[in-house]
Each structure stands twice: as C-alpha cells, then as structure tokens.
Design an enzyme around this catalytic site. Structure first.
Site, PDB file in Angstrom:
ATOM      1  N   SER A  28      -0.876  33.537   2.335  1.00 19.78           N
ATOM      2  CA  SER A  28      -1.140  32.411   1.446  1.00 19.78           C
ATOM      3  C   SER A  28      -2.122  32.806   0.341  1.00 19.78           C
ATOM      4  CB  SER A  28      -1.649  31.211   2.266  1.00 19.78           C
ATOM      5  OG  SER A  28      -1.680  30.041   1.492  1.00 19.78           O
TER       6      SER A  28
ATOM      7  N   ASP B   6       9.401  26.446   3.012  1.00 16.87           N
ATOM      8  CA  ASP B   6       8.023  26.403   2.525  1.00 16.87           C
ATOM      9  C   ASP B   6       7.983  25.714   1.168  1.00 16.87           C
ATOM     10  OD1 ASP B   6       5.361  26.799   2.100  1.00 16.87           O
ATOM     11  OD2 ASP B   6       5.399  28.968   2.335  1.00 16.87           O
TER      12      ASP B   6
ATOM     13  N   HIS C 207       5.042  27.111   5.980  1.00 18.19           N
ATOM     14  CA  HIS C 207       3.900  27.935   5.607  1.00 18.19           C
ATOM     15  C   HIS C 207       3.166  28.514   6.825  1.00 18.19           C
ATOM     16  CE1 HIS C 207       1.645  29.149   2.086  1.00 18.19           C
ATOM     17  NE2 HIS C 207       0.506  28.866   2.694  1.00 18.19           N
TER      18      HIS C 207
END
Length: 447
Positions: A222, A391, A406
């Site tokens: 991320s 996602d 995610h």
C-alpha cells in the site's frame, strides 16, 4: 498559524457533515478524558461487560479451534519481538538516524526458525529483502498472522533470505527525534515527501552497509509502495541499489473514499483534516479504545469502518485472523501525511505535498498552477505489481489476484497459495535465489 480552508463553496450536506464530525470528535474527546481518569478496576468492569454481552448475543464454540488459540496469542503479543518468538524466530533491532534527525526502528530476521545468529549486526552473505508497511501501520502487520506459513517475512527467512522490515517516522518503533519531542507539532510536520527524501533511502543505505550487499529487493504494501515510487523517482541513483521492487496492493493515485460525504468534503478542502484532528498524530485515541473494547467487538467496528470508507469486505480474511491482526493494525501517523493523500486524490496526480493550498475556485482548467509531481519516469528498477482485482486502491510486470481486496494481500486465508509464491518467483527471477524450496518449509507455533 493554521490555514482555514475556504468554506463558501461547500454544500448544505457538507456543512451537515462538518457539524456531525465536530460533534462526534467532541464527544469522543470528552469520553477520552473521562476514561483517562477512571480507575483500572472500573475499566476492567466495562471490558468484562462488553465481553459478556458479546458472548450472550453470539454463538461461540465450546472448544476453540487451533486458529482461535493462535489468534489469542497473536492478539496478546505486545510487540514485534513477541510475535516472532511465538514461531521460534530471533530478531534483531536496528536504529537508523535520518539526515533530518528522526530515529527509525528497523527489524531484522537474519536466520531461520530456531536458529540464532552469533554475530548480530554483521553480514550473513544472504540475499537481502526489505519490507515496508502501509499508512497507519508498523512492521508488526507482516508477522501478526495465525499461521507462520502465511507470513511473508517468515517464509522468506526459511528460504534463506536476510529479511529486514522498516518503520515510518512517528510510528510505534520510530517515535523519536534528536530535534523535537513527540509532543511537539514540529515533530509531526511530515508527509510522504519526508518518507521519500529520508526514511526509505536512509533505511536502505543502513541495510546495505550492515549486510555488505550491493543491492536489495524491496517489497512494499500500500503506502509502502508509494513511498518507494517516490523515493526511486527523486533519488535516481537509489535505483542502482534495488534489484527489484515488488508492489503489493500498490497505491499511487487512489480514486478516493467510498463514503461520498467524507470523500467530497476532504477532496474539496483536504486541510479540513487539520481542523478535525489538529497538526500532530491522527486517531491517536485508537489505542485507548482498543484496550477497553472486547477484541471481537473491536474487530467488527473496524470491519464496518472499512466497508463504509473503502467498501473492503475482507471476505478472504477469517474472523480469527481479523481479531488477531486488527490489534496490530494501527500505529501513529501524522495528520499531514493523510492530508497529503487527499491532495493526491483531489488532483488525481502522484504529487508532492502542496504547501500552497489554493481553492479550486482559483484552480480553474485554464490555471497554470500545478503542484510539483514525483518524477516517476526516473524509475528504472524492475517492478512487479500484485494487486486485488476487487481492490479500490490503484520494464513493469503486473498480476491481478482474483477476488482479493486491499488487506487480503497481507492476511488472506490463501496468501500462502496466491501471493507468496508470486513474490518468490519474482525474487528468483531478479535476484540470487537461495537453495531451499518453498514446499519444504515446516512451521510450528512455539510453546
């Protein structure tokens, strides 16, 4: 003095959201103060009552599963070291002094399960892998799993890699500076720009200096991927030190939040976050609420928040894993770093932090104003992208992971089958690969 965003362009719904938000934060702050002065027996009573209420309205198995017992141990682990020792790993702790005075905690897994390195802080001669966490996280998110076979750092250590895990300034393991104390607003005056200018390159340089390796492999999750994209773009020579960049659930210019009111409000004036949360750490009371709410209830609250904000249902993560991992999910981060993300969302560009905050009324389609962007064309390091096809977050190889969202890429029940093998294949292709094969690893939980 804090900049007050232009409010005249907000709709009635936005004003209602502002009033509700300020009211909610006022109530939460009031409760926070009260709880701070409550004696521990009273807090423990509330905890027991919340537990009793949860058990009364939910059906619980009489004999907990192995995963539930493992989840309880992960839940109660206090730090990275205890999480590693649960599975028989001995870790090292390193501290990096950045050029602007922050002290960053680095964790290292130099050897396999049950082995102990005789000379800490020295080279192992193994290929080096550096993992970096996402927003509002720390290095614990990589190892807080209920099964070591699903933990990427443990698998890499068993495969013969020298594994390092980084931490951003301000979080649990990097909450110190030689120039400012953590109670100072100056300490928290940082954004992703500072991660890119200092934290990532300084951590990489320290790792290479200790290991005597010429290059390392970088794995980010991320925001950890965004920090690498930014660092490699503004430090072109850093590309020579990274043999492959593996981006898990990459984030550079996410479209926004799923909650329309919050998304519209924050994109209209990202600096409204400063009015809501001040200029230090964001959501700093989260750890207090976590300590007084029964963990399954806390996990449900996090689930509802993730659905509302991002539409992440996390169906690939078991409830036991959520209870274990959510206890290690949050770590301190600056409000400014979150404001930076809303600036990126508003402008749909991977840009540096915009100190010159102008109103969209000023920024018309014919305006020449544009915040400085990260020069990503400078990146020449091979990149492998692994992302979920469900996602909502955003010389390169990419692969979509079916039904993954995610957080699933970190804690999903099948990451040992869907994610970790892809990482190992990328490492095998781009760097020296150790002798051991993935299928031969045998993990056990330490007593």
């Amino acid at each position: 003095m804090a900049h007050v965003p232009l409010l005249g362009r907000l709709s009635f719904r936005d004003y209602a959201a502002l009033i509700f938000g300020f009211t909610f934060l006022a109530i939460e702050s009031f409760l926070h103060v009260i709880i701070l002065f409550l004696p521990k027996p009273v807090i423990n009573w509330f905890y027991r009552r919340s537990r009793a209420l949860f058990l009364r309205v939910t059906a619980q198995p009489k004999n907990p599963s192995d995963e539930r017992r493992a989840a309880d141990r992960v839940l109660n682990a206090r730090d990275f070291g205890e999480l590693c020792s649960m599975y028989g790993y001995t870790h090292e702790e390193h501290v990096v002094l950045t050029k602007d005075g922050y002290l960053l905690g680095l964790h290292r897994l130099p050897s396999r399960m049950g082995e102990k390195k005789r000379h800490p802080g020295h080279s192992t001669g193994k290929p080096v892998v550096y993992l970096h966490h996402g927003l509002l996280m720390n290095s614990e998110v990589w190892v807080c799993l209920t099964d070591a076979r699903r933990s990427l750092p443990f698998v890499l250590a068993e495969q013969g890699y020298d594994v390092w895990l980084g931490n951003n300034r301000g979080n649990k393991y990097s909450k110190k500076s030689i120039r400012h104390g953590p109670n100072s607003t100056k300490f928290w005056d940082f954004s992703m720009d500072d991660f890119a200018w200092h934290d990532i390159p300084d951590s990489i340089n320290h790792i290479l200096e200790v290991t005597k390796a010429e290059t390392l492999s970088y794995i980010g999750f991320s925001q950890g991927t965004a920090q690498a994209f930014a660092a490699l773009s503004i430090h072109p020579r850093l590309n020579d030190k990274v043999n492959v960049f593996i981006a898990l659930a990459p984030a550079m210019s996410p479209p926004g939040l799923s909650a329309p009111i919050v998304d519209g409000l924050m994109k209209a004036s990202p600096t409204l976050l400063f009015l809501f949360f001040g200029r230090k750490s964001i959501l700093s009371s989260a750890t207090m609420w976590q300590s007084i709410i029964y963990p399954p209830i806390f996990a449900r609250m996090i689930d509802l928040s993730l659905v509302w904000l991002f539409k992440w249902h996390s169906v690939n993560i078991s409830m036991e894993q959520k209870i274990a991992a959510y206890a290690h999910l949050y770590s301190f981060a600056s409000v400014k770093s979150v404001v930076h993300w809303f600036q990126i969302m508003r402008n749909a560009a991977f840009q540096m932090y915009d100190d010159d905050v102008l109103s969209p009324v000023v920024r018309t389609t014919v305006s020449s104003y544009r915040p400085a962007r990260f020069p990503t064309r400078n990146i020449v390091t091979p990149i492998v992208l692994l992302y979920g096809d469900s996602d909502t977050a955003d010389h390169t190889v990419s692969k979509a992971l079916h039904t993954y969202e995610h957080l699933d890429i970190l804690w999903g029940k099948d990451v040992d089958k869907d994610v970790i093998p892809e990482v190992l294949l990328a490492l095998e292709h781009y760097c020296t690969y150790p002798d051991e094969k993935f299928e031969g690893i045998n993990f056990r939980l330490m007593d």
